[in-house]
Design a protein around this motif. Structure first.
Motif, short mmCIF file in Angstrom:
data_model
loop_
_atom_site.label_atom_id
_atom_site.label_comp_id
_atom_site.label_asym_id
_atom_site.label_seq_id
_atom_site.Cartn_x
_atom_site.Cartn_y
_atom_site.Cartn_z
N THR A 1 119.22 5.87 65.19
CA THR A 1 119.47 6.55 66.47
C THR A 1 120.97 6.60 66.79
N TRP B 1 118.27 9.32 76.32
CA TRP B 1 117.30 9.35 75.21
C TRP B 1 116.26 8.23 75.39
N GLN B 2 116.72 7.01 75.76
CA GLN B 2 115.79 5.90 75.96
C GLN B 2 114.81 6.23 77.09
N SER C 1 114.06 9.13 78.37
CA SER C 1 113.25 10.30 78.09
C SER C 1 112.05 9.93 77.21
N ARG C 2 112.28 9.05 76.25
CA ARG C 2 111.18 8.62 75.37
C ARG C 2 110.13 7.85 76.16
N LYS C 3 110.63 6.99 77.09
CA LYS C 3 109.69 6.22 77.91
C LYS C 3 108.84 7.18 78.74
N LYS D 1 106.17 8.89 76.80
CA LYS D 1 105.04 8.02 76.46
C LYS D 1 104.07 7.86 77.61
N GLY E 1 115.34 13.10 67.90
CA GLY E 1 114.11 12.51 67.38
C GLY E 1 113.86 12.90 65.93
N ALA F 1 105.48 5.46 64.42
CA ALA F 1 105.47 6.07 65.75
C ALA F 1 104.09 6.66 66.02
N GLU G 1 105.07 11.83 68.21
CA GLU G 1 106.29 11.46 67.48
C GLU G 1 105.92 11.15 66.04
N GLU H 1 108.34 3.75 65.20
CA GLU H 1 108.67 3.15 66.49
C GLU H 1 109.66 2.01 66.21
#
Ligand code: HEM
Length: 374
Positions: free
Chosen positions: A118, A143-144, A146-148, A151, A219, A359, A363, A367
């Motif tokens: 990353t 980015w962190q 946005s991924r959370k 999910k 990603g 992941a 995705e 992970e």
């Protein structure tokens, strides 16, 4: 069979495209028809009369466009990925790879996603854009978050993150507008001077292009780095062959990413009734192009699950095909090649580590992935 000690196993919802290519699970693609067959996918990619890219109400330049609107935007974008631009960018790219690999832990396991994949991709994307360090930090943070948000599946949180990104880029545009002639000579400034059909790009169009070039690819690219390293760790014989044939590195990367897709799907929508698997799909049917499944179709790829050096590159759908084929492929290939060349220079061997957590769909990649770099 993996050599790693799997502390965390594949979660039930994790996507194994090979299994789904054999027995498509419709619930993975709710409300859409999955396209898994290579021949059918190639036909769809070539047929803009019957299959449209306008699948979302959000502006997406040029991904969500069809001809004739698509052409002029595509023409504008392509020169940004020209061979001469890539050549100019290569030293900066190599330098980032060199420094990052030199600074990562060589004792015990290395946390590939957090320490290497990353940060590498974010640093490269910012360097390529000419964005300052503060943006890099904001982008990492974004980015962190946005991924959370993705999910949780919470639409409000996802929208907030999308708005946050828009605000970040809008600030860059506004600053350049204020600076006028003194604006930094970077890609954002260049895009602000572009015209399509005799009109300057709107801020929304610039933001859409930049979203795709930065946020959209973090990603896919970080998954690619991790997939390649994991493959090398699991296949020491092929790792050695790649080391011995550096000129074949790009071929090896394309074949590894054919086997393990860093981007799982894209979508289309039918413009008229079409035939599919013996039935007629009505107009406005949403289709999911499952790249991974088509790239392991046994009718096109003999021994589809095996790594082979002599595949026909034209059949590999890693970068898509037709008018929407990935324009960023030269940049992606450069990044991956620089990374692997520097890694092979600094690291004698890549071994499986203790943690391997794939992941979860949609995705792909990992992970978490810990490998031993010695
Ligand atoms: C390993 C990395 C990448 C992979 C596997 C990948 C793959 C793809 C694929 C399969 C498509 C076709 C989508 C479709 O037909 O619907 C595509 C389109 C696209 N990609 Fe990439 N891509 C990668 C990296 C990049 C990068 C680094 C950029 C830009 C910085 C980029 C920009 C785009 C754009 C703008 C399109 C849409 C083109 C159009 O609609 O004409 N990609 N990519």
């Amino acid at each position: 069979m993996s050599h790693s000690t799997h502390i965390t196993h594949t979660t039930p919802e994790a996507f194994d495209p090979f299994i789904h290519a054999q027995t498509p699970a419709p619930d993975l693609f709710p409300g859409t028809v999955p396209i898994l067959n290579h021949k059918e996918m190639v036909a769809i990619l070539a047929d803009h009369e019957r299959y449209s890219n306008a699948v979302s109400q959000h502006l997406s330049v040029p991904n969500g466009m069809d001809p004739p609107e698509h052409g002029p935007f595509r023409k504008l974008i392509e020169p940004y990925f020209s061979a001469s631009r890539m050549q100019d960018f290569e030293p900066a790219c190599r330098d980032i790879a060199k420094r990052l690999i030199a600074s990562c832990a060589k004792q015990g396991d290395t946390d590939i996603m957090r320490e290497l994949a990353t940060p590498y991709v974010l640093q490269i994307q910012c360097a390529w854009m000419g964005w300052p360090q503060e943006i890099h930090d904001d982008l990492w943070q974004w980015w962190q978050e946005s991924r959370k948000a993705m999910k949780t599946g919470d639409r409000n949180r996802i929208k907030q993150q999308a708005d946050h990104f828009t605000a970040m880029v809008q600030t860059q545009i506004d600053e350049r507008r204020q600076l006028g002639e003194n604006a930094p000579q970077d890609l954002t400034t260049e895009l602000m001077k572009e015209q399509v059909n005799g009109k300057p790009l709107s801020d929304d169009e610039i933001i859409s292009i930049l979203r795709n070039w930065t946020a959209g690819e973090v990603g896919t690219l970080s998954a690619s780095v991790a997939i390649i390293l994991h493959f090398c760790a699991e296949h020491p014989d092929i790792q050695n062959e790649i080391r011995q044939h550096p000129a074949q590195l790009e071929t090896a990367i394309d074949e590894i990413l054919r086997l393990h897709a860093p981007l799982l799907t894209n979508r289309r929508v039918t413009r008229c009734p079409v035939e599919h698997a013996g039935t007629t799909l009505p107009e406005n049917t949403k289709l999911t192009l499952v790249w991974q499944a088509a790239n392991r179709d046994p009718e096109t790829f003999p021994c589809p699950h095996a790594f082979k050096w002599d595949r026909d590159p034209d059949q590999n759908l890693l970068w898509g095909k037709g008018i929407h084929v990935c324009p960023g492929a030269p940049l992606a290939k450069l990044q991956l090649r620089m990374f692997m060349e520097e890694l092979f220079t600094q690291i004698q061997s890549i071994h499986p580590g203790k943690i391997y957590q794939p992941a979860s769909f949609p995705e792909t990649g990992f992970e978490a992935l810990f490998l031993q770099l010695t």
